[in-house]
Design a protein around this motif. Structure first.
Motif, PDB file in Angstrom:
ATOM      1  N   ALA A   1      -0.209  -2.938  66.540  1.00 51.43           N
ATOM      2  CA  ALA A   1       0.244  -3.784  65.437  1.00 51.43           C
ATOM      3  C   ALA A   1       0.620  -5.168  65.937  1.00 51.43           C
ATOM      4  O   ALA A   1       0.296  -6.184  65.305  1.00 51.43           O
TER       5      ALA A   1
ATOM      6  N   ALA B   1      -2.560  -7.080  66.712  1.00 53.82           N
ATOM      7  CA  ALA B   1      -3.214  -7.528  65.477  1.00 53.82           C
ATOM      8  C   ALA B   1      -2.480  -8.726  64.887  1.00 53.82           C
ATOM      9  O   ALA B   1      -3.116  -9.677  64.408  1.00 53.82           O
ATOM     10  N   ALA B   2      -1.162  -8.719  64.942  1.00 52.58           N
ATOM     11  CA  ALA B   2      -0.385  -9.848  64.426  1.00 52.58           C
ATOM     12  C   ALA B   2      -0.630 -11.102  65.264  1.00 52.58           C
ATOM     13  O   ALA B   2      -0.777 -12.203  64.713  1.00 52.58           O
TER      14      ALA B   2
ATOM     15  N   THR C   1       0.981   2.606  68.763  1.00 52.23           N
ATOM     16  CA  THR C   1       0.853   2.060  67.412  1.00 52.23           C
ATOM     17  C   THR C   1       1.547   0.710  67.302  1.00 52.23           C
ATOM     18  O   THR C   1       1.002  -0.242  66.726  1.00 52.23           O
TER      19      THR C   1
END
Length: 106
Positions: A19, A22-23, A15
């Motif tokens: 994240a 994606a950032a 996870t």
């Protein structure tokens, strides 16, 4: 038998990695978005319809990019557009949503 799909530590790491990816992707897309908005504002300025443009998130960065590209004459046009009441209200809404303090002109 060990199953990584049920291991909480493994799932937390996956996870966190997703994240972070994606950032990074959003960070890479941001300059392209600002450049596209700067192109749009420049096209509207050339057509003489800049004052009809709806304010968008990132207009300040697009203005800065236009100033770097073409110099002060474009900056003055965009500043005049940004000084309008619609832009000011939209900018204030965006700042309040992000809980960012207003920027001083000095």
């Amino acid at each position: 038998m060990y199953d990584p799909d049920t291991d909480g530590v493994v799932q937390a790491e996956l996870t966190a990695e997703a994240a972070a990816a994606a950032a990074r992707e959003a960070e890479l897309r941001e300059p392209a978005r600002i450049g596209a908005r700067a192109d749009e504002l420049e096209a509207l300025r050339v057509l003489g319809t800049l004052e009809q443009a709806e304010p968008c998130e990132g207009d300040e960065a697009a203005r800065d990019q236009l100033a770097r590209r073409a110099g002060g004459y474009v900056q003055a046009d965009v500043d005049a557009k940004q000084a309008g009441p619609a832009w000011a209200a939209a900018a204030q809404r965006r700042r309040s949503q992000r809980k960012v303090p207003p920027v001083s002109d000095t």
